[in-house]
Design a protein around this motif. Structure first.
Motif, PDB file in Angstrom:
ATOM      1  N   LEU A  21       7.606  19.686   5.504  1.00  0.00           N
ATOM      2  CA  LEU A  21       7.379  18.533   4.895  1.00  0.00           C
ATOM      3  C   LEU A  21       7.752  18.775   3.238  1.00  0.00           C
ATOM      4  N   PHE A  22       7.014  19.737   2.881  1.00  0.00           N
ATOM      5  CA  PHE A  22       7.245  20.053   1.151  1.00  0.00           C
ATOM      6  C   PHE A  22       8.670  20.542   1.067  1.00  0.00           C
ATOM      7  N   ARG A  23       9.100  21.667   1.541  1.00  0.00           N
ATOM      8  CA  ARG A  23      10.375  22.346   1.253  1.00  0.00           C
ATOM      9  C   ARG A  23      11.426  21.221   1.726  1.00  0.00           C
ATOM     10  N   TYR A  24      11.369  20.607   2.973  1.00  0.00           N
ATOM     11  CA  TYR A  24      12.258  19.569   3.525  1.00  0.00           C
ATOM     12  C   TYR A  24      12.744  18.718   2.631  1.00  0.00           C
ATOM     13  N   SER A  25      11.579  18.066   1.740  1.00  0.00           N
ATOM     14  CA  SER A  25      11.806  17.061   0.758  1.00  0.00           C
ATOM     15  C   SER A  25      12.169  17.587  -0.743  1.00  0.00           C
ATOM     16  N   GLY A  26      12.259  19.008  -0.764  1.00  0.00           N
ATOM     17  CA  GLY A  26      12.745  19.302  -1.968  1.00  0.00           C
ATOM     18  C   GLY A  26      11.616  20.480  -2.713  1.00  0.00           C
ATOM     19  N   PHE A  27      10.591  20.244  -2.449  1.00  0.00           N
ATOM     20  CA  PHE A  27       9.532  20.859  -3.355  1.00  0.00           C
ATOM     21  C   PHE A  27       9.540  22.391  -3.384  1.00  0.00           C
ATOM     22  N   ASP A  28       9.243  23.032  -4.515  1.00  0.00           N
ATOM     23  CA  ASP A  28       8.947  24.264  -4.552  1.00  0.00           C
ATOM     24  C   ASP A  28       7.478  24.485  -4.238  1.00  0.00           C
ATOM     25  N   VAL A  29       7.191  25.386  -3.392  1.00  0.00           N
ATOM     26  CA  VAL A  29       5.680  25.453  -2.761  1.00  0.00           C
ATOM     27  C   VAL A  29       5.065  26.579  -3.304  1.00  0.00           C
ATOM     28  N   VAL A  30       3.870  26.299  -3.789  1.00  0.00           N
ATOM     29  CA  VAL A  30       2.812  27.376  -4.503  1.00  0.00           C
ATOM     30  C   VAL A  30       1.869  27.969  -3.081  1.00  0.00           C
ATOM     31  N   PRO A  31       1.780  29.096  -3.066  1.00  0.00           N
ATOM     32  CA  PRO A  31       0.868  29.635  -1.940  1.00  0.00           C
ATOM     33  C   PRO A  31      -0.300  28.930  -1.914  1.00  0.00           C
ATOM     34  N   ASP A  53       0.805  -1.384  -0.073  1.00  0.00           N
ATOM     35  CA  ASP A  53       0.243  -0.155   0.099  1.00  0.00           C
ATOM     36  C   ASP A  53       0.877   1.221   0.011  1.00  0.00           C
ATOM     37  N   ILE A  54       2.032   1.373   0.756  1.00  0.00           N
ATOM     38  CA  ILE A  54       2.842   2.347   0.600  1.00  0.00           C
ATOM     39  C   ILE A  54       3.654   2.620  -0.640  1.00  0.00           C
ATOM     40  N   VAL A  79       4.342   7.461   3.964  1.00  0.00           N
ATOM     41  CA  VAL A  79       4.942   7.141   2.474  1.00  0.00           C
ATOM     42  C   VAL A  79       6.129   8.026   2.191  1.00  0.00           C
ATOM     43  N   PHE A  80       6.204   9.164   2.996  1.00  0.00           N
ATOM     44  CA  PHE A  80       7.585  10.161   2.950  1.00  0.00           C
ATOM     45  C   PHE A  80       8.528   9.401   3.587  1.00  0.00           C
ATOM     46  N   ALA A  81       8.916   8.350   3.373  1.00  0.00           N
ATOM     47  CA  ALA A  81       9.646   6.998   4.110  1.00  0.00           C
ATOM     48  C   ALA A  81      11.168   7.772   3.798  1.00  0.00           C
ATOM     49  N   ARG A  82      12.060   7.600   4.892  1.00  0.00           N
ATOM     50  CA  ARG A  82      13.508   7.749   4.694  1.00  0.00           C
ATOM     51  C   ARG A  82      14.110   6.643   3.624  1.00  0.00           C
ATOM     52  N   GLY A  83      14.803   7.556   2.813  1.00  0.00           N
ATOM     53  CA  GLY A  83      15.261   6.688   1.798  1.00  0.00           C
ATOM     54  C   GLY A  83      14.294   6.816   0.322  1.00  0.00           C
ATOM     55  N   PHE A  84      13.075   7.337   0.380  1.00  0.00           N
ATOM     56  CA  PHE A  84      12.587   7.607  -0.516  1.00  0.00           C
ATOM     57  C   PHE A  84      12.087   9.152  -0.659  1.00  0.00           C
ATOM     58  N   ALA A  85      11.927   9.782   0.383  1.00  0.00           N
ATOM     59  CA  ALA A  85      11.617  10.934   0.610  1.00  0.00           C
ATOM     60  C   ALA A  85      12.814  11.883   0.804  1.00  0.00           C
ATOM     61  N   TYR A  86      13.584  11.412   1.620  1.00  0.00           N
ATOM     62  CA  TYR A  86      14.708  12.300   2.336  1.00  0.00           C
ATOM     63  C   TYR A  86      15.827  11.084   2.769  1.00  0.00           C
ATOM     64  N   LEU A  87      17.026  11.982   2.712  1.00  0.00           N
ATOM     65  CA  LEU A  87      18.471  11.209   3.199  1.00  0.00           C
ATOM     66  C   LEU A  87      19.292  12.422   3.810  1.00  0.00           C
ATOM     67  N   ALA A  88      20.283  11.729   4.479  1.00  0.00           N
ATOM     68  CA  ALA A  88      21.133  12.959   4.764  1.00  0.00           C
ATOM     69  C   ALA A  88      21.717  13.310   3.638  1.00  0.00           C
ATOM     70  N   GLY A  89      22.078  14.773   3.769  1.00  0.00           N
ATOM     71  CA  GLY A  89      22.481  15.423   2.581  1.00  0.00           C
ATOM     72  C   GLY A  89      21.425  15.656   1.472  1.00  0.00           C
ATOM     73  N   ARG A  90      20.183  15.069   1.374  1.00  0.00           N
ATOM     74  CA  ARG A  90      19.361  15.306   0.593  1.00  0.00           C
ATOM     75  C   ARG A  90      17.875  15.957   1.239  1.00  0.00           C
ATOM     76  N   LYS A  91      18.063  17.105   1.651  1.00  0.00           N
ATOM     77  CA  LYS A  91      16.920  17.764   2.321  1.00  0.00           C
ATOM     78  C   LYS A  91      16.974  19.129   1.805  1.00  0.00           C
ATOM     79  N   TYR A  92      16.096  20.040   1.801  1.00  0.00           N
ATOM     80  CA  TYR A  92      15.816  21.384   1.471  1.00  0.00           C
ATOM     81  C   TYR A  92      16.325  21.590   0.097  1.00  0.00           C
ATOM     82  N   ASP A  93      17.293  22.492  -0.176  1.00  0.00           N
ATOM     83  CA  ASP A  93      17.875  22.843  -1.406  1.00  0.00           C
ATOM     84  C   ASP A  93      18.232  21.645  -2.305  1.00  0.00           C
ATOM     85  N   THR A  94      18.495  20.631  -1.508  1.00  0.00           N
ATOM     86  CA  THR A  94      19.104  19.335  -2.433  1.00  0.00           C
ATOM     87  C   THR A  94      18.100  18.250  -2.196  1.00  0.00           C
ATOM     88  N   GLY A  95      16.953  18.603  -1.738  1.00  0.00           N
ATOM     89  CA  GLY A  95      15.711  17.520  -1.497  1.00  0.00           C
ATOM     90  C   GLY A  95      15.651  16.466  -2.600  1.00  0.00           C
TER      91      GLY A  95
END
Length: 246
Positions: free
Chosen positions: A173-183, A81-82, A117-133
């Motif tokens: 959540l959004f920016r942490y994992s690299g998204f650009d965020v619409v208002p 399901d995930i 769903v935003f699991a570690r290894g899929f949505a983020y990792l060390a060094g893969r957050k924010y600007d490098t999400g």
């Protein structure tokens, strides 16, 4: 674009449902491919735990969700399901969270969707957050309803600035994992509006959706604005609206 709407409301005749349907129709009519995850209709399980992993655990003696998520992503043993929701998220160019603001946040079922769903290894990792999400280049947006007025969510309102209320989603959540965020688009207390008022709110949402590509993005400080302690460098003016200089 490929669009994923993650919808969290238990009532099919709710204003949230009307917003979800309007988004589907508006975006589809503009040539986008739209998929909806209706969490209540799906009977989504919001509780993370050992059932999220179908193979041997990395450490069978002690359950660390972050470690086991990473291992399951690496070995392809995340629960089906995930995996199905992760496939939708991976395909999406734009993600919309559609929900009622309950207790200043998301309904539990949507928070549970994020936890799993935003699991570690899929949505983020060390060094893969924010600007490098890991979702860099994708767009995300909140579409929500409230039970009280826009005045209560004004910067000087009793409930606090709506962008402050939504900061854990926008930034955490959004920016942490690299998204650009619409208002966000927030429909304030539609339950207390008459039919004309609800129609105006839906018309406003339609216009918001039609202008997504040209809409300004929410501001987040770039990595170079922070020092090695991950605080804003001296002389950098806090501009996010939620951060402040001290």
């Amino acid at each position: 674009m490929n669009v994923l709407i993650v919808y969290a409301h238990p009532e099919p005749t709710s204003f949230n449902a009307a917003m979800k349907d309007l988004a589907f129709e508006t975006l589809s009519s503009r040539g986008h491919s739209v998929v909806v995850s209706d969490l209540y209709a799906m009977g989504w399980n919001p509780v993370t735990g050992e059932g999220d992993f179908t193979g041997e655990r990395s450490d069978p003696t002690r359950l660390s969700i972050a470690r086991e998520q990473t291992y399951a992503i690496e070995t392809g043993t995340i629960a089906p399901d995930i995996a199905a929701e992760q496939a939708k998220l991976a395909d999406a160019d734009l993600v919309i969270f559609q929900f009622p603001v309950w207790w200043f946040g998301m309904p539990a079922i949507l928070k549970g969707w994020v936890d799993r769903v935003f699991a570690r290894g899929f949505a983020y990792l060390a060094g893969r957050k924010y600007d490098t999400g890991m979702f860099k280049g994708k767009l995300a947006m909140v579409a929500a309803t409230t039970g009280t007025s826009a005045d209560t969510y004004a910067p000087d309102g009793i409930d606090g600035d709506i962008l402050t209320v939504l900061w854990p989603i926008h930034n955490g959540l959004f920016r942490y994992s690299g998204f650009d965020v619409v208002p966000p688009y927030v429909a304030y207390m539609p339950g207390r509006e008459d039919e004309a008022g609800r129609t105006r709110q839906l018309d406003g949402y339609r216009q918001h959706l039609e202008n997504l590509e040209s809409a300004p993005r929410l501001f987040f400080h770039a990595a170079e604005d922070y020092g090695p302690n991950e605080r804003l460098k001296p002389g950098v003016l806090a501009r996010s609206g939620q951060q402040r200089n001290v």
